[in-house]
Design a protein around this motif. Structure first.
Motif, PDB file in Angstrom:
ATOM      1  N   LEU A  46      -1.340   9.011  -1.024  1.00  0.00           N
ATOM      2  CA  LEU A  46      -0.651   7.782  -1.422  1.00  0.00           C
ATOM      3  C   LEU A  46      -0.435   6.869  -0.226  1.00  0.00           C
ATOM      4  O   LEU A  46      -0.649   5.655  -0.311  1.00  0.00           O
ATOM      5  N   LEU A  47      -0.031   7.418   0.895  1.00  0.00           N
ATOM      6  CA  LEU A  47       0.186   6.613   2.102  1.00  0.00           C
ATOM      7  C   LEU A  47      -1.104   5.943   2.555  1.00  0.00           C
ATOM      8  O   LEU A  47      -1.099   4.779   2.965  1.00  0.00           O
ATOM      9  N   ILE A  48      -2.202   6.659   2.457  1.00  0.00           N
ATOM     10  CA  ILE A  48      -3.503   6.093   2.826  1.00  0.00           C
ATOM     11  C   ILE A  48      -3.869   4.960   1.868  1.00  0.00           C
ATOM     12  O   ILE A  48      -4.313   3.892   2.287  1.00  0.00           O
ATOM     13  N   TYR A  49      -3.644   5.188   0.576  1.00  0.00           N
ATOM     14  CA  TYR A  49      -3.941   4.162  -0.425  1.00  0.00           C
ATOM     15  C   TYR A  49      -3.114   2.904  -0.183  1.00  0.00           C
ATOM     16  O   TYR A  49      -3.627   1.779  -0.214  1.00  0.00           O
ATOM     17  N   LEU A  50      -1.821   3.084   0.078  1.00  0.00           N
ATOM     18  CA  LEU A  50      -0.945   1.933   0.340  1.00  0.00           C
ATOM     19  C   LEU A  50      -1.358   1.204   1.611  1.00  0.00           C
ATOM     20  O   LEU A  50      -1.350  -0.025   1.659  1.00  0.00           O
ATOM     21  N   ARG A  51      -1.725   1.943   2.633  1.00  0.00           N
ATOM     22  CA  ARG A  51      -2.173   1.314   3.884  1.00  0.00           C
ATOM     23  C   ARG A  51      -3.428   0.483   3.628  1.00  0.00           C
ATOM     24  O   ARG A  51      -3.546  -0.652   4.089  1.00  0.00           O
ATOM     25  N   ASP A  52      -4.363   1.049   2.881  1.00  0.00           N
ATOM     26  CA  ASP A  52      -5.598   0.323   2.585  1.00  0.00           C
ATOM     27  C   ASP A  52      -5.330  -0.909   1.723  1.00  0.00           C
ATOM     28  O   ASP A  52      -5.957  -1.957   1.907  1.00  0.00           O
ATOM     29  N   THR A  53      -4.394  -0.800   0.789  1.00  0.00           N
ATOM     30  CA  THR A  53      -4.021  -1.956  -0.024  1.00  0.00           C
ATOM     31  C   THR A  53      -3.383  -3.029   0.852  1.00  0.00           C
ATOM     32  O   THR A  53      -3.698  -4.218   0.723  1.00  0.00           O
ATOM     33  N   ARG A  54      -2.491  -2.621   1.755  1.00  0.00           N
ATOM     34  CA  ARG A  54      -1.890  -3.577   2.688  1.00  0.00           C
ATOM     35  C   ARG A  54      -2.975  -4.286   3.496  1.00  0.00           C
ATOM     36  O   ARG A  54      -2.938  -5.502   3.670  1.00  0.00           O
TER      37      ARG A  54
END
Length: 100
Positions: free
Chosen positions: A3-11
């Protein structure tokens, strides 16, 4: 961790989109959250005008920075805790409304 990776990529996608299409809006570096502060002060609009633009012209509901105190003036808060495609649709709505 995923999830943290996904959020970072979305950011990162948000930052890239804004840099390319709406460079006057700056993203304030998030500190471990899925809520991004968008610095819209370069638009030289009042907080009421910003709120009106995002809600009525772009059709996007975001939290005005003023909800969090006077230091939030000129900022909007974008929730990126959603599917990336939904976040990109929001950004495209903002871009289209700004170009009208």
């Amino acid at each position: 961790e995923a999830l943290l990776i996904y959020l970072r990529d979305t950011r990162d996608c948000v930052e890239s989109f804004l840099a390319e299409h709406l460079p006057e809006i700056k993203v304030i570096e998030a500190e471990g959250t899925y809520l991004l502060w968008l610095d819209c002060r370069a638009w030289n609009r009042t907080d009421a005008q910003l709120k009106h633009f995002f809600i009525h012209e772009a059709g996007v509901g975001m939290s005005p920075g003023m909800l969090f105190g006077t230091e939030g003036s000129g900022f909007m808060r974008l929730n990126i805790g959603a599917p990336r495609q939904a976040v990109l649709i929001v950004l495209e709505r903002i871009r289209q409304a700004k170009c009208r």
